[in-house]
Design an enzyme around this catalytic site. Structure first.
Site, PDB file in Angstrom:
ATOM      1  N   GLU A   1      -8.504   5.938  14.590  1.00 28.73           N
ATOM      2  CA  GLU A   1      -8.255   4.558  14.606  1.00 28.73           C
ATOM      3  C   GLU A   1      -7.640   4.374  15.933  1.00 28.73           C
ATOM      4  OE1 GLU A   1      -5.875   2.766  11.543  1.00 28.73           O
ATOM      5  OE2 GLU A   1      -6.841   3.907   9.863  1.00 28.73           O
TER       6      GLU A   1
ATOM      7  N   TRP B   1       1.065  -5.911  13.783  1.00 29.56           N
ATOM      8  CA  TRP B   1       2.387  -5.609  13.051  1.00 29.56           C
ATOM      9  C   TRP B   1       3.542  -5.255  14.086  1.00 29.56           C
ATOM     10  CZ3 TRP B   1       2.752  -1.243  15.740  1.00 29.56           C
ATOM     11  CH2 TRP B   1       1.423  -0.496  16.058  1.00 29.56           C
TER      12      TRP B   1
ATOM     13  N   LYS C   1      -5.466  -9.647   8.486  1.00 32.61           N
ATOM     14  CA  LYS C   1      -6.582 -10.303   9.036  1.00 32.61           C
ATOM     15  C   LYS C   1      -6.643 -10.711  10.507  1.00 32.61           C
ATOM     16  CE  LYS C   1      -4.147 -14.470   6.898  1.00 32.61           C
ATOM     17  NZ  LYS C   1      -3.237 -13.621   6.324  1.00 32.61           N
TER      18      LYS C   1
ATOM     19  N   ASN D   1      -5.236   8.532   3.489  1.00 36.39           N
ATOM     20  CA  ASN D   1      -5.162   7.943   4.786  1.00 36.39           C
ATOM     21  C   ASN D   1      -3.686   7.668   5.280  1.00 36.39           C
ATOM     22  OD1 ASN D   1      -6.667   5.626   6.525  1.00 36.39           O
ATOM     23  ND2 ASN D   1      -4.692   4.741   5.899  1.00 36.39           N
ATOM     24  N   GLU D   2      -3.779   8.004   6.612  1.00 35.28           N
ATOM     25  CA  GLU D   2      -1.957   8.127   7.324  1.00 35.28           C
ATOM     26  C   GLU D   2      -1.116   8.629   6.153  1.00 35.28           C
ATOM     27  OE1 GLU D   2      -2.831   4.530  10.559  1.00 35.28           O
ATOM     28  OE2 GLU D   2      -2.158   4.073   8.705  1.00 35.28           O
TER      29      GLU D   2
ATOM     30  N   HIS E   1      -5.890  -8.481  12.723  1.00 36.87           N
ATOM     31  CA  HIS E   1      -5.820  -7.224  13.434  1.00 36.87           C
ATOM     32  C   HIS E   1      -7.073  -7.284  14.043  1.00 36.87           C
ATOM     33  CE1 HIS E   1      -6.031  -3.001  14.438  1.00 36.87           C
ATOM     34  NE2 HIS E   1      -4.748  -2.778  14.088  1.00 36.87           N
TER      35      HIS E   1
ATOM     36  N   ARG F   1       0.858  -1.122   0.145  1.00 34.38           N
ATOM     37  CA  ARG F   1       0.118   0.262  -0.098  1.00 34.38           C
ATOM     38  C   ARG F   1       0.871   1.258   0.140  1.00 34.38           C
ATOM     39  NH1 ARG F   1      -2.620   0.616   5.985  1.00 34.38           N
ATOM     40  NH2 ARG F   1      -1.074   1.954   6.951  1.00 34.38           N
TER      41      ARG F   1
END
Length: 663
Positions: free
Chosen positions: A312, A320, A361, A157-158, A363, A119
């Site tokens: 968030e 992570w 998945k 995003n971020e 998280h 990403r």
């Protein structure tokens, strides 16, 4: 910052602390969406962030668009009273874009081009990427700008999370343009960068490159300017998207999610905050639980104490960290309400439903793999109930404290450059050590940017304020001489904005104010310590201080033959200026705090029995003062001596619990 605007509130709906999550319906079959809505209503969810990583779904091919699914999602949310914080979906370009235009991919300092497949694989300065991204933003704004269900725009995003530093040719061109705007002439650049050293003199801006991998230490001011430029390049992308949104949809507020957390330092968020309608932040806890409170306080400082959006955080484990442990009982509530205590008027998680595939998945989410019959989902529902009961908090600003910790991104960047007295210095760790010591003492504190108004604070602590331009030097001198009590530390006042040393002896910019002079730094080796006369121990750093003014008071000395005073204070005007020449850690700072706070008339608001066990924070608004009492321990605490109306909790605070008291 722009005039503070908050989420659009539907007609007939009372303002509340908003509650929700990132929602990714495109990852699930259509029949799941109806169940999602039913469960959202059960949990009290009223806002979701949608389309964050949806570019490939929205634009499957260069000339093909698919909005039907998003139309349905936004309509479904709105029909069920759930507002949509609509992302511009520009965070990660689709594979077809990077295959067609590999020149948008970021380049590392070593010259390696990063690939698509994860990403944020885009250059902040790529004109090609910018063109495609802004086309998408305009399409979304035109299609959904009049939809009553869209309560805010969520830019990207971020920003910069994985692409903050790009060393490509695009970046080089943009860096040169940025330098030209900053310095105007190459002679001014040569002076600022000190290029007489190592034969680095430039004949034109065309010769300048980003600080790519070099044979030795890159020029330090070049590195500092590249950090500034990189933050500005990302801010420039934020502004480019915001300008389209403001033009097409002027009534919808715009935000983007910051990452004020841990050692994330690539963005000057105090600067970015001026570009959005309200501040949003993403935060994830580590083993240091007090870091959450420090980050929340800093987020409030960046927001200038106005309400902000927790975009968030996690219900339980993340995916992570090296080892990802679930949260213990009560921690979901404590983490969430601590952010509210420091000014959050929205509490959201990543994400709504735990993914069954992909990198995140494992998280945690609001609806975990185990479904609704789980501790996590029951806690999610209970948190929704608690937040709905705290209506008096909504819109309240964070109540200013008597003590402020000054936090400066330029000093963070500059103090941790290479070729310094030590590579072990960590700017944020020093700032948080002071924060932790104040928590232990039961003293409320704010964490504020370097340009904050300081007049209302009795004590201002400026740890490792390495970079001090002349204007900041004058502001802090004026603060102290007009009655404030300034505390600063080792490696402060060392350089100006160009990373040029303030000559004449350390601590340079503050030497005359403090009445001391240091000829040489004496950093300590890893594991090495020095004892002080007040029973504390220093690490990382020490300095042989010479007293050069008659009115300097020595608060502690080193127990070392080659070292003398360790901590000093000097009365100046109607205030004072103190200096701490070693890293004391939170325990050592705590032992020193009475000598620093008592002359300023600062004391704990908590009964002595609660100090260290309880963090107290307050907000003040139309309903008056509302205090949050947060249990920092794993044992129950009796809140004796606390008066007021209990909005949440009671006189016995459970382990990791939070009580909310009005009055």
């Amino acid at each position: 910052m722009q005039t503070h605007r908050w989420l659009r509130t539907p007609d007939g709906t009372a303002p509340r602390i908003s509650y929700g999550a990132d929602y990714n319906p495109e990852q699930w079959p259509r029949e799941v969406w109806d169940e999602d809505v039913r469960l959202m209503k059960e949990a009290g969810v009223d806002v979701v962030s949608v389309a964050i990583f949806s570019w490939a779904r929205l634009q499957p091919a260069p000339d093909e668009w698919d909005f039907a699914w998003l139309d349905e999602v936004i309509d479904l949310m709105h029909a069920n009273g759930i507002g949509v914080d609509l992302a511009t979906a520009t965070a990660s370009p689709p594979p077809w874009l990077t295959m067609r235009h590999p020149e948008v991919l970021p380049v590392t300092a070593e010259g390696s081009t990063l690939s698509q497949g994860a990403r944020q694989h885009w250059r902040p300065t790529s004109p090609v990427f910018r063109e495609y991204a802004l086309t998408l933003v305009e399409k979304l704004a035109e299609r959904y700008g009049s939809h009553p269900g869209v309560v805010a725009w969520h830019v990207n995003n971020e920003l910069g999370c994985h692409n903050a530093y790009d060393f490509s040719d695009d970046a080089a061109r943009a860096f040169r343009a940025w330098l030209l705007a900053r310095y105007e002439t190459v002679d001014a650049l040569n002076h600022a960068w000190g290029t007489a050293f190592w034969s680095q003199r430039y004949g034109s801006f065309d010769e300048v490159l980003p600080p790519r991998l070099a044979a030795s230490f890159p020029n330090p001011t070049q590195q500092l300017d590249f950090a500034r430029f990189s933050s500005d390049a990302l801010r420039g992308h934020l502004i480019a998207e915001r300008e389209i949104l403001n033009r097409v949809t002027p009534d919808i507020p715009v935000t983007t999610n910051f990452m004020i957390t841990g050692d994330t330092k690539f963005a000057d968020y105090a600067d970015w905050a001026r570009e959005i309608d309200f501040v949003s932040n993403d935060h994830y806890v580590t083993q240091d639980r007090d870091e959450l409170a420090f980050s929340a306080a800093l987020t409030s400082g960046v927001a200038r104490h106005r309400p902000w959006f927790l975009m968030e955080h996690s219900t339980s484990a993340v995916n992570w960290q090296p080892v990802n442990r679930p949260k213990r009982s009560g921690e979901l509530f404590r983490d969430s309400l601590t952010h509210v205590a420091h000014g959050a008027d929205a509490v959201c998680f990543f994400q709504w439903r735990q993914a069954e595939a992909g990198a995140e998945k494992y998280h945690s989410s609001m609806v975990p793999h185990g479904g609704v019959d789980t501790r996590v989902f029951r806690d999610v529902v209970e948190l929704g109930r608690i937040l709905q009961s705290l209506g008096d908090v909504v819109g309240a600003d964070r109540d200013p404290a008597d003590v402020a910790i000054l936090f400066d991104w330029e000093s963070w960047w500059g103090s941790e450059l290479d070729s310094h007295p030590t590579e072990l210095l960590r700017y944020r760790a020093e700032a948080q050590a002071w924060w932790n010591a104040l928590l232990d003492a039961g003293v409320r504190a704010d964490v504020v940017p370097a340009d904050a108004e300081l007049a209302g604070y009795r004590v201002v602590i400026a740890p490792v304020l390495y970079s001090v331009p002349a204007a900041l030097r004058k502001r802090l001198e004026a603060y102290a001489t007009s009655g404030g009590h300034l505390v600063t530390t080792y490696f402060s006042g060392t350089v100006d904005e160009n990373d040029h040393v303030w000559l004449g002896g350390y601590p340079g910019a503050f030497r005359d104010l403090l009445g001391i002079r240091v000829e040489e730094f004496r950093p300590l080796y890893a594991g090495e310590t020095v004892a002080l006369s007040n029973g504390t121990t220093g690490s990382l750093w020490s300095e042989p201080i010479d007293i050069v003014a008659d009115d300097v008071e020595v608060l502690a000395t080193y127990d070392h033959d080659e070292l003398g005073p360790a901590v000093t204070r000097r009365p100046v005007g109607s205030g004072s200026a103190a200096y701490v020449s070693t890293r004391l850690g939170s325990a050592g700072v705590g032992a020193l705090l009475p000598a620093l706070l008592e002359p300023a008339g600062v004391a704990s608001e908590l009964p002595e029995a609660l100090r260290g066990e309880i963090e107290v924070t307050s907000r003040r608004g139309a309903a008056g003062r509302i205090r949050f009492l947060i249990n920092r321990t794993d044992a129950p605490v009796e809140l004796t001596g606390i008066e007021g109306e209990w909005l949440h909790g009671g006189e016995t605070l459970p382990p990791r619990g939070v009580a909310v008291v009005k009055g």
